[in-house]
Scaffold this motif. Structure first.
Motif, PDB file in Angstrom:
ATOM      1  N   LEU A  29       0.820  -1.197   0.000  1.00 41.63           N
ATOM      2  CA  LEU A  29       0.000   0.000   0.000  1.00 41.63           C
ATOM      3  C   LEU A  29       0.859   1.253   0.000  1.00 41.63           C
ATOM      4  O   LEU A  29       0.384   2.325  -0.341  1.00 41.63           O
ATOM      5  CB  LEU A  29      -0.890   0.031   1.250  1.00 41.63           C
ATOM      6  CG  LEU A  29      -2.062  -0.944   1.202  1.00 41.63           C
ATOM      7  CD1 LEU A  29      -2.602  -1.162   2.603  1.00 41.63           C
ATOM      8  CD2 LEU A  29      -3.137  -0.375   0.317  1.00 41.63           C
ATOM      9  N   PHE A  31       2.533   2.753   2.797  1.00 45.22           N
ATOM     10  CA  PHE A  31       2.651   3.620   3.973  1.00 45.22           C
ATOM     11  C   PHE A  31       2.928   2.735   5.189  1.00 45.22           C
ATOM     12  O   PHE A  31       2.863   1.517   5.093  1.00 45.22           O
ATOM     13  CB  PHE A  31       1.410   4.490   4.170  1.00 45.22           C
ATOM     14  CG  PHE A  31       0.136   3.764   4.500  1.00 45.22           C
ATOM     15  CD1 PHE A  31      -0.642   3.233   3.479  1.00 45.22           C
ATOM     16  CD2 PHE A  31      -0.295   3.624   5.807  1.00 45.22           C
ATOM     17  CE1 PHE A  31      -1.816   2.576   3.776  1.00 45.22           C
ATOM     18  CE2 PHE A  31      -1.478   2.976   6.098  1.00 45.22           C
ATOM     19  CZ  PHE A  31      -2.242   2.446   5.079  1.00 45.22           C
ATOM     20  N   SER A  32       3.267   3.354   6.290  1.00 39.29           N
ATOM     21  CA  SER A  32       3.544   2.630   7.535  1.00 39.29           C
ATOM     22  C   SER A  32       2.574   3.099   8.610  1.00 39.29           C
ATOM     23  O   SER A  32       2.171   4.266   8.632  1.00 39.29           O
ATOM     24  CB  SER A  32       4.953   2.905   8.037  1.00 39.29           C
ATOM     25  OG  SER A  32       5.891   2.508   7.101  1.00 39.29           O
ATOM     26  N   ILE A  33       2.230   2.158   9.459  1.00 39.88           N
ATOM     27  CA  ILE A  33       1.315   2.505  10.548  1.00 39.88           C
ATOM     28  C   ILE A  33       2.017   2.353  11.888  1.00 39.88           C
ATOM     29  O   ILE A  33       2.971   1.595  12.037  1.00 39.88           O
ATOM     30  CB  ILE A  33       0.055   1.614  10.551  1.00 39.88           C
ATOM     31  CG1 ILE A  33       0.464   0.147  10.543  1.00 39.88           C
ATOM     32  CG2 ILE A  33      -0.849   1.974   9.416  1.00 39.88           C
ATOM     33  CD1 ILE A  33      -0.665  -0.768  10.892  1.00 39.88           C
ATOM     34  N   GLY A  34       1.509   3.093  12.852  1.00 38.02           N
ATOM     35  CA  GLY A  34       1.994   2.969  14.227  1.00 38.02           C
ATOM     36  C   GLY A  34       0.816   3.068  15.168  1.00 38.02           C
ATOM     37  O   GLY A  34      -0.244   3.573  14.802  1.00 38.02           O
ATOM     38  N   GLN A  43       4.389   7.773  22.938  1.00 35.59           N
ATOM     39  CA  GLN A  43       5.466   7.951  21.971  1.00 35.59           C
ATOM     40  C   GLN A  43       4.963   8.424  20.624  1.00 35.59           C
ATOM     41  O   GLN A  43       5.755   8.611  19.715  1.00 35.59           O
ATOM     42  CB  GLN A  43       6.173   6.605  21.768  1.00 35.59           C
ATOM     43  CG  GLN A  43       6.533   5.924  23.038  1.00 35.59           C
ATOM     44  CD  GLN A  43       7.941   6.223  23.417  1.00 35.59           C
ATOM     45  OE1 GLN A  43       8.619   6.946  22.718  1.00 35.59           O
ATOM     46  NE2 GLN A  43       8.378   5.660  24.527  1.00 35.59           N
ATOM     47  N   THR A  58       2.343   6.780   9.903  1.00 41.92           N
ATOM     48  CA  THR A  58       3.597   7.374  10.343  1.00 41.92           C
ATOM     49  C   THR A  58       4.541   7.717   9.191  1.00 41.92           C
ATOM     50  O   THR A  58       5.473   8.483   9.366  1.00 41.92           O
ATOM     51  CB  THR A  58       4.330   6.424  11.295  1.00 41.92           C
ATOM     52  OG1 THR A  58       4.479   5.172  10.652  1.00 41.92           O
ATOM     53  CG2 THR A  58       3.566   6.253  12.578  1.00 41.92           C
ATOM     54  N   ARG A  59       4.317   7.095   8.067  1.00 45.99           N
ATOM     55  CA  ARG A  59       5.261   7.362   6.961  1.00 45.99           C
ATOM     56  C   ARG A  59       4.544   7.033   5.667  1.00 45.99           C
ATOM     57  O   ARG A  59       3.760   6.083   5.618  1.00 45.99           O
ATOM     58  CB  ARG A  59       6.489   6.458   7.105  1.00 45.99           C
ATOM     59  CG  ARG A  59       7.738   6.965   6.426  1.00 45.99           C
ATOM     60  CD  ARG A  59       8.973   6.189   6.874  1.00 45.99           C
ATOM     61  NE  ARG A  59       8.730   4.774   6.901  1.00 45.99           N
ATOM     62  CZ  ARG A  59       8.880   3.963   5.836  1.00 45.99           C
ATOM     63  NH1 ARG A  59       9.250   4.455   4.682  1.00 45.99           N
ATOM     64  NH2 ARG A  59       8.616   2.664   5.945  1.00 45.99           N
ATOM     65  N   ARG A  94      -2.481  -4.422  11.175  1.00 50.94           N
ATOM     66  CA  ARG A  94      -1.657  -4.818  10.037  1.00 50.94           C
ATOM     67  C   ARG A  94      -2.369  -5.875   9.218  1.00 50.94           C
ATOM     68  O   ARG A  94      -2.388  -5.841   7.984  1.00 50.94           O
ATOM     69  CB  ARG A  94      -0.315  -5.335  10.539  1.00 50.94           C
ATOM     70  CG  ARG A  94       0.629  -5.763   9.460  1.00 50.94           C
ATOM     71  CD  ARG A  94       1.823  -6.488  10.048  1.00 50.94           C
ATOM     72  NE  ARG A  94       1.429  -7.649  10.815  1.00 50.94           N
ATOM     73  CZ  ARG A  94       1.193  -8.842  10.295  1.00 50.94           C
ATOM     74  NH1 ARG A  94       1.275  -9.030   8.994  1.00 50.94           N
ATOM     75  NH2 ARG A  94       0.824  -9.853  11.080  1.00 50.94           N
TER      76      ARG A  94
END
Lengths: 124, 525
Positions: A29, A31-34, A43, A58-59, A94
Motif C-alpha cells: 500500500l 505507507f507505515s502505521i503505528g 510515543q 507514520t510514513r 496490520r
C-alpha cells in the motif's frame, strides 16, 4: 479527537480508496502505521491526546499508492473496509490492511485540518 | 608571567636593586645573618637558612600584614570565652584587648569540685569511724549484716570515686564565662545532702551517743546510695542529655561565607559555642585574609563615585538629598565591572592551573631522584660510591628543583603566609620517611586544609568572644542567633529545631515487581 472509551465519538472523516500495488509476491500500500491498544501511546508524535491508542499513519512512500490516493502522514485511521481501527492491536491492524484477497482498501481517516476546513466553510 | 622569574627566587641579592623601598624595608626585617649569595638574574635557587618565610621581596600581597597573623592575639591559655551582651560591647571591648596572664580561674572549678567530692567521700567513712573511736565500749556488736554492708559500702565508694573524677575533676578544654549551670546545681545539691546528713548525724548519733551500730552503718549506706543517685543525675545531665540531636546549627563564617550545618542536642548557648568551635577547627578550611572576593583593580574602580556638592544656603535636608543623588547617578552610569570580574577570574584560574601543572611535574621529577635503600642492598661499591643520607638530608637534596615552582604556586593561590620553607622541608622529610608518592606530598598544598592543620602547638589558647543578645546560660531554642568573634572574622550561628518526623509504613510484596516492554512498533503495509 479525544476519545473516551465507551462513549460515542464524532470526527470529521475523509474516505480514501487505495489500490494495492503488486510488487513481486506482495501487495503493498505504500505507507507505515503505528499505534494500537498494545502500544505505548505517549510515543506517538502525531496524536493530540497522548492517551490515544488509535492507528496513525507514520510514513508515506512518495509516489506509492497511498500517496497517490491522498493519504497524508499523521492521519488517524478510523475504519478499513468497514472494520473498526480505533480499538485494535497493532498486529490486528496490520492484518486488516494486508489481506491478500483484497485489491482495494477503503479507509476512513481523520485529521486536524479537516475540522478546521469544515469550520471555515461553515462560517462563510 | 615568565618575566617574573628573573627576579624571583631565593636570591635576595639579585633583586636588591630592583625592589622598591617598601619591599626593601620588609625584606630587611626578615634578613638573617648567614645567607648564600647568588649571581643576579640567574635562575638558580639557593637554600636559605631555615626560619625564613617563603616569600621573596616581590610577593604580591595586597596588604602589609605580618606573617604571623594568627598568633599575635591575646595570651590566654586554653580556649577561653568571654560572653558579652550587645549593650556591653563598647564598654567591655577595651578590656578584651588587654593581654591576660595564665588564669587561675581555669582551675577554680575543678578545685572546688575536688574538695567537695573529697568531703562527700570521706563522710561515710567518718560516720563509721567516729563511734568506734569515741565510745567503742558502749557499742553493740554487729554481726554478718554489717559485714555485708561494709562490702557494699566499699564498692559503692569506689564507684563514686571513679565517677566523680570522670565527671568533675577532668581538666576541661574550654573555660566558660558564666557558670556552668548544671555543674553548679549538682555541686550545690551534693553539698546540701552531705550537710543535712551531718546535721542529723550530729543531733541523733553524736549527742546521745547512740549504741546501735548497725543503725549507724545503715545510715552511712543510705548516704552513699543518695550520692550514687546524684551521680547518676549528673551523668544524665552532663553527658547524656546533649547527645540526642534536637537542633540544627548553621555556622557561617562572616568573611567568605564558608558554612556548615551541625546537629546538636539540648545545650546552653555557651556549651553549644564550645561544641561549634571544636568542629570549626577541623571542618572549616583555614581563613585566608589574602583571598578577597573581588580583585583590587575592580574594587578600587567601584569605590570612586560621584561627589555631589550642593550650593544651597539651606542645609537642613542636605544629607538625604545628596545620597539619593549619588545613588541615582551611580545607577545611571554604565557599570561594566561584572565583565572585568569575569575575565579577571578566568585569567586567574588559567594562571593557577598552569602553575599547578608546573608544580606537579617538578615534584614528580624531584621524587625520582632518590630511592629508599633497603638493608640488604649494598650501599656503595668502590666503583660507584653513593652517599647514604638520612631523611632530612634527602629532603634538602630534592627540595632545590621544586622550590621555585612551589613558591610560585603558593604565591598565586595566596597561601604563602601559611607555609614557610622550614615547614615545607619538614613535610617533605615526613613524606619521604613514610614512602609517600608526590601526589600525597602535594595534597597539603593543593587544597587549603582545615584550620587544625596550621596550628602550632603552643601553650597559649585561642581567644574567642561570644556575642549574644540572650544570656549565655539559656538553652538553645528556635530562632536564636549568636556569633563567635575573633579579631578579624566571626562565625554567625543560627539555630533551627530539627523537624518532627512522622514515619509511616508501606509493605511491598516481593512478588509484586512486574514489568512489561514499552512497544512502539511501526509496520509498513
Amino acid at each position: 479527537m479525544s476519545y473516551i472509551p465507551g462513549q460515542p465519538m464524532t470526527a470529521v472523516a475523509q474516505r480514501i480508496e487505495i489500490q494495492k500495488l503488486r510488487q513481486g509476491d506482495h501487495l503493498i500500500l505504500g505507507f507505515s502505521i503505528g499505534g494500537g491498544i498494545d502500544q505505548d501511546p505517549g510515543q506517538n508524535p502525531f496524536s493530540e491526546d497522548k492517551t490515544d491508542k488509535g492507528i496513525y499513519v507514520t510514513r508515506i512512500t512518495p509516489g506509492g499508492p497511498a500517496d497517490v490516493a491522498g493519504l497524508v502522514m499523521g492521519d488517524k485511521i478510523l475504519q478499513v473496509n468497514g472494520w473498526d481501527m480505533t480499538m485494535v492491536t497493532h498486529d490486528q491492524a496490520r492484518k486488516r490492511l494486508t489481506k491478500k484477497k483484497e485489491d482495494v482498501v477503503r479507509l476512513l481517516v481523520t485529521r486536524k485540518s479537516l475540522e478546521k476546513a469544515v469550520k471555515q466553510s461553515m462560517s462563510h | 608571567m615568565d618575566n617574573e622569574s628573573q627576579y624571583s627566587g631565593y636570591s635576595y641579592k639579585s633583586s636588591h636593586s630592583r625592589s622598591s623601598r617598601k619591599h626593601r624595608d620588609r625584606r630587611d626585617r626578615h634578613r638573617s645573618k648567614s645567607r648564600d649569595g647568588s649571581s643576579r638574574g640567574d635562575k638558580s635557587v639557593t637554600i636559605q637558612t631555615p626560619g625564613e618565610p617563603l616569600l621573596d621581596a616581590e610577593s604580591t600581597r595586597g596588604d602589609d600584614r605580618d606573617d604571623n597573623w594568627g598568633e599575635t592575639t591575646t595570651v590566654v591559655t586554653g580556649t577561653s570565652e568571654h560572653s558579652i551582651s550587645n549593650e556591653d560591647l563598647t564598654r567591655v571591648s577595651k578590656e578584651l584587648e588587654e593581654t591576660t596572664p595564665l588564669e587561675c580561674k581555669r582551675f577554680i572549678g575543678p578545685a572546688l569540685g575536688g574538695c567537695l567530692s573529697f568531703f562527700a567521700l570521706v563522710t561515710p567513712l567518718a560516720f563509721l569511724i567516729l563511734p568506734q573511736v569515741l565510745w567503742r565500749d558502749a557499742l553493740e556488736p554487729c554481726g554478718t549484716p554489717c559485714e555485708g554492708l561494709y562490702v557494699s559500702l566499699a564498692f559503692k565508694l569506689l564507684v563514686l570515686l571513679i565517677s566523680s573524677w570522670a565527671l568533675f575533676l577532668r581538666p576541661s578544654r574550654a573555660t566558660l564565662p558564666r557558670f556552668f549551670v548544671f555543674r553548679c546545681l549538682l555541686m550545690v545539691l551534693v553539698f546540701l545532702f552531705v550537710a543535712s546528713y551531718w546535721l542529723f548525724y550530729g543531733v541523733r548519733v553524736l549527742e546521745p551517743r547512740e549504741r546501735d551500730y548497725r543503725g549507724i552503718v545503715e545510715y552511712a549506706a543510705s548516704l552513699v546510695d543518695a550520692l550514687l543517685f546524684i551521680q547518676y543525675l549528673a551523668l544524665v545531665l552532663l553527658e547524656v542529655r546533649h547527645l540526642q540531636p534536637a537542633f540544627c546549627l548553621k555556622v557561617v563564617r562572616s568573611t567568605d561565607g564558608a558554612s556548615k550545618f551541625y546537629n546538636v542536642g539540648h545545650l546552653s548557648i555557651q556549651r553549644a559555642a564550645v561544641w561549634v568551635l571544636d568542629r570549626y577547627y577541623s571542618d572549616f578550611s583555614v581563613y585566608n585574609p589574602a583571598v578577597l572576593n573581588l580583585p583590587k583593580s575592580i574594587l578600587s574602580k567601584k569605590m570612586t563615585g560621584f561627589k555631589v556638592y550642593s550650593l544651597d544656603e539651606n542645609t537642613t535636608n542636605n544629607s538625604t538629598g545628596q545620597s539619593r543623588a549619588m545613588i541615582a547617578a551611580a545607577a545611571r552610569r554604565r557599570d561594566n565591572s561584572h565583565n572585568e570580574f569575569y575575565y579577571e577570574e578566568a585569567e586567574m584560574e588559567r594562571r593557577t592551573r598552569k602553575r599547578k601543572a608546573r608544580l606537579v611535574v617538578a615534584v614528580e621529577e624531584a621524587f625520582t631522584h632518590i630511592k629508599r635503600l633497603h638493608d640488604d642492598e649494598v650501599a656503595s661499591s668502590p666503583k660507584h660510591p653513593r652517599e647514604v643520607m638520612d631523611p632530612r638530608e634527602a629532603a634538602q637534596a630534592i627540595f632545590a628543583p621544586m622550590a621555585r615552582a612551589m613558591q610560585k604556586y603558593l604565591r598565586t593561590t595566596r597561601q604563602q603566609a601559611f607555609h614557610s620553607m622550614e615547614s615545607i622541608l619538614t613535610h617533605l622529610q615526613f613524606c619521604i620517611t613514610h614512602n609517600m608518592t608526590p601526589k600525597a606530598f602535594l595534597e597539603r598544598y593543593l587544597t587549603p586544609g582545615p584550620t587544625m592543620q596550621y596550628q602550632q602547638q603552643n601553650g597559649r589558647g585561642r581567644q574567642w568572644t561570644l556575642v549574644s543578645e540572650e544570656p549565655v546560660t539559656s538553652a538553645l531554642r528556635q530562632g536564636l542567633i549568636f556569633s563567635l568573634r575573633r579579631l578579624d572574622f566571626s562565625l554567625v550561628v543560627t539555630v533551627t529545631p530539627l523537624p518532627f518526623l512522622r514515619l509511616g509504613e508501606e509493605f511491598i510484596d516481593p512478588k509484586s515487581h512486574k514489568f512489561v516492554m514499552r512497544l512502539q512498533s511501526e509496520t509498513s503495509v
